[in-house]
Motif scaffolding. Structure first.
Motif, PDB file in Angstrom:
ATOM      1  N   MET A  39      20.017  51.965  95.468  1.00 43.42           N
ATOM      2  CA  MET A  39      19.102  50.855  95.748  1.00 43.42           C
ATOM      3  C   MET A  39      19.691  49.914  96.793  1.00 43.42           C
ATOM      4  N   LEU A  40      20.995  49.631  96.694  1.00 40.05           N
ATOM      5  CA  LEU A  40      21.620  48.755  97.684  1.00 40.05           C
ATOM      6  C   LEU A  40      21.604  49.380  99.069  1.00 40.05           C
TER       7      LEU A  40
ATOM      8  N   VAL B 163      23.572  54.349  86.002  1.00 40.56           N
ATOM      9  CA  VAL B 163      23.179  53.025  86.475  1.00 40.56           C
ATOM     10  C   VAL B 163      23.940  52.669  87.757  1.00 40.56           C
ATOM     11  N   VAL B 164      25.230  52.998  87.810  1.00 39.24           N
ATOM     12  CA  VAL B 164      26.016  52.707  89.012  1.00 39.24           C
ATOM     13  C   VAL B 164      25.490  53.519  90.194  1.00 39.24           C
ATOM     14  N   ARG B 165      25.163  54.786  89.962  1.00 43.80           N
ATOM     15  CA  ARG B 165      24.642  55.636  91.032  1.00 43.80           C
ATOM     16  C   ARG B 165      23.308  55.102  91.547  1.00 43.80           C
ATOM     17  N   ARG B 166      22.405  54.767  90.629  1.00 43.80           N
ATOM     18  CA  ARG B 166      21.097  54.242  91.039  1.00 43.80           C
ATOM     19  C   ARG B 166      21.220  52.895  91.730  1.00 43.80           C
ATOM     20  N   GLY B 167      22.114  52.048  91.239  1.00 44.26           N
ATOM     21  CA  GLY B 167      22.308  50.742  91.866  1.00 44.26           C
ATOM     22  C   GLY B 167      22.842  50.880  93.280  1.00 44.26           C
ATOM     23  N   GLY B 168      23.791  51.806  93.479  1.00 39.65           N
ATOM     24  CA  GLY B 168      24.311  52.035  94.827  1.00 39.65           C
ATOM     25  C   GLY B 168      23.231  52.544  95.756  1.00 39.65           C
TER      26      GLY B 168
ATOM     27  N   THR C 267      19.661  47.764 102.229  1.00 44.61           N
ATOM     28  CA  THR C 267      20.385  47.467 103.467  1.00 44.61           C
ATOM     29  C   THR C 267      19.730  48.162 104.656  1.00 44.61           C
ATOM     30  N   ALA C 268      19.345  49.426 104.479  1.00 50.61           N
ATOM     31  CA  ALA C 268      18.690  50.159 105.565  1.00 50.61           C
ATOM     32  C   ALA C 268      17.348  49.523 105.921  1.00 50.61           C
ATOM     33  N   ALA C 269      16.589  49.116 104.930  1.00 47.99           N
ATOM     34  CA  ALA C 269      15.294  48.476 105.189  1.00 47.99           C
ATOM     35  C   ALA C 269      15.487  47.147 105.919  1.00 47.99           C
TER      36      ALA C 269
END
Length: 82
Positions: free
Chosen positions: A36-37, A29-34, A41-43
């Motif tokens: 996604m963030l 979950v931490v890996r996927r959340g990072g 941010t890039a978008a």
């Protein structure tokens, strides 16, 4: 199902012990959340860059064509022989 039956069903669900969480779930979950963030941010940066490019393009176009200036009239006959 009427209101008292619904309330009783909800109470039974809330009184149960929560199911155990798998041990490898937190790192995933931490890996996927990072990820996604970082994507979000890039978008956001890309959209701001596109907005800035559009604003610059509009300013360059407006300064080159000057759409606020009234075009010269071509319908008036020339004044000769005064």
């Amino acid at each position: 199902m009427n209101l008292p039956e619904r309330e009783a069903a909800v109470r039974r669900l809330l009184e149960r012990t929560p199911p155990p969480v798998p041990p490898g779930l937190y790192p995933d979950v931490v890996r996927r959340g990072g990820r996604m963030l970082r994507r979000r941010t890039a978008a956001r940066r890309l959209l701001w860059l596109l907005l800035l490019a559009a604003a610059v393009a509009f300013v360059v176009w407006a300064s080159a064509t000057r759409p606020w200036v009234e075009p010269p009239s071509d319908t008036t006959p020339p004044l000769t022989g005064w």
